[in-house]
Design a protein around this motif. Structure first.
Motif, PDB file in Angstrom:
ATOM      1  N   ASP A 142       0.831  -1.203   0.000  1.00 60.50           N
ATOM      2  CA  ASP A 142       0.000   0.000   0.000  1.00 60.50           C
ATOM      3  C   ASP A 142       0.872   1.263   0.000  1.00 60.50           C
ATOM      4  O   ASP A 142       0.618   2.212  -0.754  1.00 60.50           O
ATOM      5  CB  ASP A 142      -0.906  -0.024   1.245  1.00 60.50           C
ATOM      6  N   THR A 143       1.916   1.251   0.811  1.00 57.43           N
ATOM      7  CA  THR A 143       2.835   2.399   0.876  1.00 57.43           C
ATOM      8  C   THR A 143       3.484   2.652  -0.485  1.00 57.43           C
ATOM      9  O   THR A 143       3.610   3.800  -0.926  1.00 57.43           O
ATOM     10  CB  THR A 143       3.936   2.138   1.938  1.00 57.43           C
ATOM     11  N   LYS A 146       1.209   4.332  -2.907  1.00 56.25           N
ATOM     12  CA  LYS A 146       0.983   5.748  -2.614  1.00 56.25           C
ATOM     13  C   LYS A 146       2.222   6.621  -2.781  1.00 56.25           C
ATOM     14  O   LYS A 146       2.097   7.827  -2.966  1.00 56.25           O
ATOM     15  CB  LYS A 146       0.442   5.894  -1.189  1.00 56.25           C
ATOM     16  N   GLY A 147       3.403   6.024  -2.719  1.00 62.14           N
ATOM     17  CA  GLY A 147       4.611   6.853  -2.684  1.00 62.14           C
ATOM     18  C   GLY A 147       5.489   6.797  -3.918  1.00 62.14           C
ATOM     19  O   GLY A 147       6.606   7.317  -3.895  1.00 62.14           O
ATOM     20  N   THR A 148       5.003   6.179  -4.993  1.00 64.34           N
ATOM     21  CA  THR A 148       5.847   6.066  -6.186  1.00 64.34           C
ATOM     22  C   THR A 148       5.176   6.678  -7.412  1.00 64.34           C
ATOM     23  O   THR A 148       3.952   6.792  -7.480  1.00 64.34           O
ATOM     24  CB  THR A 148       6.147   4.586  -6.521  1.00 64.34           C
ATOM     25  N   LYS A 149       6.015   7.037  -8.362  1.00 66.41           N
ATOM     26  CA  LYS A 149       5.522   7.502  -9.658  1.00 66.41           C
ATOM     27  C   LYS A 149       4.728   6.382 -10.332  1.00 66.41           C
ATOM     28  O   LYS A 149       3.661   6.617 -10.889  1.00 66.41           O
ATOM     29  CB  LYS A 149       6.724   7.900 -10.519  1.00 66.41           C
ATOM     30  N   ALA A 152       1.380   6.262  -8.745  1.00 65.03           N
ATOM     31  CA  ALA A 152       0.592   7.448  -9.110  1.00 65.03           C
ATOM     32  C   ALA A 152       0.068   7.337 -10.537  1.00 65.03           C
ATOM     33  O   ALA A 152      -0.979   7.886 -10.875  1.00 65.03           O
ATOM     34  CB  ALA A 152       1.447   8.710  -8.951  1.00 65.03           C
TER      35      ALA A 152
ATOM     36  N   PRO B 130       5.517  12.154  -5.637  1.00 62.04           N
ATOM     37  CA  PRO B 130       4.448  11.400  -4.949  1.00 62.04           C
ATOM     38  C   PRO B 130       4.801  11.038  -3.506  1.00 62.04           C
ATOM     39  O   PRO B 130       3.897  10.813  -2.700  1.00 62.04           O
ATOM     40  CB  PRO B 130       4.278  10.134  -5.802  1.00 62.04           C
ATOM     41  N   ASP B 131       6.096  10.978  -3.193  1.00 63.34           N
ATOM     42  CA  ASP B 131       6.479  10.574  -1.834  1.00 63.34           C
ATOM     43  C   ASP B 131       6.599  11.770  -0.886  1.00 63.34           C
ATOM     44  O   ASP B 131       7.333  11.734   0.096  1.00 63.34           O
ATOM     45  CB  ASP B 131       7.768   9.737  -1.846  1.00 63.34           C
ATOM     46  N   ARG B 133       3.476  13.241  -0.032  1.00 67.20           N
ATOM     47  CA  ARG B 133       2.059  13.440   0.299  1.00 67.20           C
ATOM     48  C   ARG B 133       1.707  12.772   1.624  1.00 67.20           C
ATOM     49  O   ARG B 133       2.253  11.725   1.965  1.00 67.20           O
ATOM     50  CB  ARG B 133       1.187  12.853  -0.828  1.00 67.20           C
ATOM     51  N   PHE B 136       1.040   9.029   1.810  1.00 67.74           N
ATOM     52  CA  PHE B 136       2.244   8.189   1.788  1.00 67.74           C
ATOM     53  C   PHE B 136       2.818   8.034   3.201  1.00 67.74           C
ATOM     54  O   PHE B 136       3.120   6.921   3.639  1.00 67.74           O
ATOM     55  CB  PHE B 136       3.283   8.781   0.837  1.00 67.74           C
TER      56      PHE B 136
END
Lengths: 221, 221
Positions: A142-143, A146-149, A152, B130-131, B133, B136
């Motif tokens: 999940d992380t 949410k945290g990568t190109k 996204a 994105p990292d 937000r 994240f």
């Protein structure tokens, strides 16, 4: 065919994981880490296993000398003949190691347009490490989304844990079935020329071979 | 008083974040990374800012030369005078960088019995990463709780993002109010002796100082 990054420590579990990914038909890139571990011999094994399969092999240096773990550096001793393996977290725990390695693998995935990361984590004979449990991998997935190109842009990176719920004996049987080069792998936590046979890792390996009904071709002290 | 690891790049945002943690009364350990960034000058700034506060400063080397980013290595150019900053993910994005750095900080937290990690991420003038937000960081906090010894033992590690929702001008005003050594910080993505004034990072900084009504003491080309 998918492109996959396979974490390859040089141990038995990661070698079987690579064998599994090869068997699945993925285009594999093996990834090892030199982080100051006492048992650098496992990096030679990683190279040998990657060479056996003819896959690209990347070793990333990362200096974790400030970390507290009996696996890192020259001082201290790895516990031997420990009873109750799996009951509590042992001093060979390297803080956040799987999170660090998987995060770097995520960056490589994005850099190389790979879609999946395979890791030979195991929650059964897991020696007590919290970062080998399914709930950790689910949360990390999940992380990553949410945290990568990649996440996204709707191309989430998958974490594959093919041997997570297998016993050591089942892993060895799978390795044998896939013709994995188990004789090239190295499990011992000690820094010696031969496997010690008494650290958690050796004890789990020896029991696994015995339970699976195969002989371990690695030589012990 | 808590013990905290503060990620210190040497840029303006992380310097203000350290100032904030110092102001809170924490016992701080500053953490920088040498990962092959073009702008190594920011590491000199990190050292200077840590020295200004007299806090312990750890720099960890990690070889990300296989990563695809215009910030890493000698080849390629950083985009200049880019319009629409924040609309899409720029080529200065270093894949999974915050996840990697925070994972290593988590390991250090566990090794040094620290309770919190502070990071100067910013989601307003966030340049499209994105990292940076909140979703994240929230997800990563859950992952840390599930994957660490500290989490398993009921001492979860906190991620502090004090400037996440501030504009650059607000960050600069906070820094001025806390007497942060903004003159020692370095924001430019280029590898030059002076700041270029035209990369995303310089443009956001210059606009921030202008909006805040302060003069930037860093010299530009």
């Amino acid at each position: 065919m998918s492109r996959a990054i396979v974490l390859l420590s040089g141990g038995l579990d990661s070698a079987v994981t690579l064998a599994h990914s090869v068997h699945e038909g993925n285009e594999n890139i093996a990834l090892s880490f030199s982080y100051g571990q006492r048992h650098t011999r496992e990096l030679d094994s990683a190279r040998a296993v990657a060479g056996h399969y003819g896959v690209k092999h990347i070793t990333i240096n990362i200096d974790l000398s400030e970390f507290r773990s009996s696996l890192i550096g020259r001082s201290g001793e790895v516990e031997k003949d420990r009873e109750n393996i799996g009951r509590n977290i042992p001093d060979t725990y390297v803080p956040a190691r799987n999170m660090i390695m998987l995060s770097i693998a995520v960056g490589l995935c994005e850099s190389m347009d790979a879609e999946a990361i395979y890791i030979g984590a195991n929650a059964v004979d897991y020696s007590g490490y919290p970062d080998c449990r399914r709930e950790f991998f689910d949360s990390l997935t999940d992380t990553i989304r949410k945290g990568t190109k990649a996440g996204a842009e709707g191309r989430p990176i998958r974490i594959g844990t093919p041997i997570l719920d297998m016993s050591k004996a089942e892993i060895i049987k799978l390795g044998k079935r896939l013709n994995a080069p188990l004789h090239l792998t190295w499990s011992c936590y000690g820094g010696g020329e031969r496997a010690c046979g008494h650290c958690d890792s050796c004890m789990l390996r020896l029991k696994g071979f015995k339970d699976a009904g195969y002989e371990d071709e690695v030589t012990y002290e």
